[in-house]
Design an enzyme around this catalytic site. Structure first.
Site, PDB file in Angstrom:
ATOM      1  N   LYS A 193       0.825  -1.212   0.000  1.00 15.90           N
ATOM      2  CA  LYS A 193       0.000   0.000   0.000  1.00 15.90           C
ATOM      3  C   LYS A 193       0.865   1.271   0.000  1.00 15.90           C
ATOM      4  CE  LYS A 193      -3.372  -2.893   0.069  1.00 15.90           C
ATOM      5  NZ  LYS A 193      -4.173  -3.435   1.145  1.00 15.90           N
TER       6      LYS A 193
HETATM    7  C1  LIG Z   1      -5.136  -4.596   1.564  1.00 14.19           C
HETATM    8  C2  LIG Z   1      -6.595  -4.476   1.591  1.00 14.19           C
HETATM    9  C3  LIG Z   1      -7.365  -4.739   2.736  1.00 14.19           C
HETATM   10  C4  LIG Z   1      -6.823  -5.426   3.958  1.00 14.19           C
HETATM   11  O1  LIG Z   1      -5.732  -4.834   4.520  1.00 14.19           O
HETATM   12  P1  LIG Z   1      -4.687  -5.685   5.394  1.00 14.19           P
HETATM   13  O2  LIG Z   1      -3.861  -4.609   6.040  1.00 14.19           O
HETATM   14  O3  LIG Z   1      -3.916  -6.536   4.439  1.00 14.19           O
HETATM   15  O4  LIG Z   1      -5.452  -6.477   6.383  1.00 14.19           O
HETATM   16  C5  LIG Z   1      -8.717  -4.463   2.705  1.00 14.19           C
HETATM   17  N1  LIG Z   1      -9.307  -3.959   1.610  1.00 14.19           N
HETATM   18  C6  LIG Z   1      -8.618  -3.732   0.480  1.00 14.19           C
HETATM   19  C7  LIG Z   1      -9.335  -3.159  -0.697  1.00 14.19           C
HETATM   20  C8  LIG Z   1      -7.249  -3.986   0.424  1.00 14.19           C
HETATM   21  O5  LIG Z   1      -6.577  -3.776  -0.715  1.00 14.19           O
END
Ligand SMILES: *Cc1c(COP(=O)(O)O)cnc(C)c1O
Length: 395
Positions: free
Chosen positions: A185
């Site tokens: 991210k």
């Molecule tokens: C990455 C992601 C999540 C979950 O996040 P984590 O930190 O991996 O638990 C939820 N929604 C979307 C759209 C994502 O891309």
């Protein structure tokens, strides 16, 4: 940069000052839920323009906490997009609720508000729009629907740190917004997440949910006859979803770079767009009116003439040392969700593909043609050229 290096689809960018910030916490008295978590929450709330922020152990935990704060309970329906990661829908299931999928807008790949409305029932409690690839959803239309039907809006902004809608950053615009700090991210804490809100009541629920439903605040105790200094109360079922100070220190350091990372993402996107403008077979991503994307993903679609060309291109890129990927397999196609609704089930003897095509025509069209190309701020110009040349060579 080594020409043979494998180019992943996403990658974190950790620098020496990030490492120093983490090392400083390791030498301090607080390893978890101390001053760094509070500082990270303050700077994050201020960056996104929200009144409150609560740091948690992952984006998934953030979704679970938000679903709790929104009051989602057994049998409640939650409308979301099928074009997302499983965690978005699972937060409804964690609460005993039911995820209901709407179709996507073929231009933005975000949930289509017109597809939400016919799926609203007496049991609908919330809408969870996902800002897919970093592109803000049509929040105006979504808020209008929510208001008319008395629904809570939880934005899944796991892709959208730094994105703006109508000139305002995503994070302070709906009842609740969640972010993820997984390494793919915009910024990372290894694992980590955040929930933002402007409502004090929701904020207090989130804080308790993160830590066992427990409160040390004497003003909130239901048994005020217990005046002892060691007293606390567990008032509902919560979890240990705390973020550590080690992670928060990394988050504070990374957040300072969010604008620089996003600027670099924009440069790479315009390099891709320019290069692919000459290839009519490639549909490049667009930004919607009022929306400035955070460019988490660079997704192309192949014009429809050759059905298997997407998979061939994906394989060709892999053979060239480049990770291409697909975001996402529509959730209703996974066995977990396929079993949840008659919308996902075909009459006996019929393949479910036809049913899915009826219910989600735009998502299905996207699913056959889309491909994610590498995009992350630490990509060099040479990396970008390698991807462009590999794509051009294929065509
Ligand atoms: C990455 C992601 C999540 C979950 O996040 P984590 O930190 O991996 O638990 C939820 N929604 C979307 C759209 C994502 O891309």
């Amino acid at each position: 940069m080594n020409e043979d290096r494998f180019i992943p689809y996403a990658h974190q960018w950790i620098e020496e000052d990030d490492i120093a910030a983490v090392a400083e916490v390791l030498r301090s008295d607080w390893l978890t839920c101390g001053p760094k978590v509070a500082e990270f929450e303050r700077s994050f709330a201020s960056y996104v323009g929200a009144s409150y922020a609560v740091a948690v152990s992952s984006g998934t935990a953030a979704l679970h906490a938000a679903a709790f704060a929104a009051g989602i309970g057994p049998g409640d329906e939650v409308i979301t997009t099928p074009l997302t990661f499983a965690a978005t829908a699972n937060c409804a299931l964690y609460r005993g609720g039911i995820p209901v999928f709407a179709d996507i807008d073929p231009r933005t790949y975000n949930i289509d508000p017109q597809s939400i409305e016919p799926r609203i029932t007496a049991r609908t409690r919330a809408i969870i729009p996902v800002h897919f690839a970093g592109q803000p959803c049509d929040l105006e239309a979504i808020h209008r629907l929510a208001q008319r039907h008395g629904l809570t809006v939880i934005e899944d902004a796991a892709h959208a740190l730094g994105a703006t809608y109508d000139g305002r950053r995503i994070g302070g615009l709906s009842d609740l917004t969640i972010f993820s700090f997984h390494p793919v991210k915009q910024i990372t804490t290894g694992e980590g997440g955040m929930v933002t809100t402007n409502a004090q009541e929701l904020y207090e629920k989130l804080l308790m949910f993160r830590s066992h439903g427990l409160t040390r605040d004497a003003g909130k105790w239901r048994h005020p006859s217990e005046p002892s200094p060691w007293y606390y109360e567990v008032q509902f079922l919560g979890y240990n979803y705390r973020l550590t100070d080690i992670q928060a220190a990394l988050g504070i350091s990374q957040l300072k770079k969010a604008d620089r990372f996003l600027a670099r993402r924009r440069v790479i996107v315009s390099q891709y767009n320019e290069a692919f403008a000459d290839l009519p077979v490639i549909i490049t991503p667009v930004e919607a009116a009022k929306a400035q994307s955070a460019w988490h993903l660079y997704v192309i679609q192949l014009a429809e003439n050759a059905p298997d060309s997407r998979d061939k291109l994906c394989r060709h890129l892999k053979d060239s040392g480049i990770a291409a990927n697909l975001h996402y397999i529509p959730l209703y196609r996974h066995p977990l969700y396929a079993g949840l609704s008659t919308r996902h089930q075909a009459p006996p003897g019929q393949s479910p593909d036809r049913r899915w095509l009826q219910e989600y025509p735009e998502t299905e069209r996207y699913y056959r043609r889309a491909l994610t190309l590498p995009l992350f701020p630490a990509m060099t110009d040479a990396d970008v050229s390698r991807v462009v040349e590999a794509v051009e060579k294929f065509f």
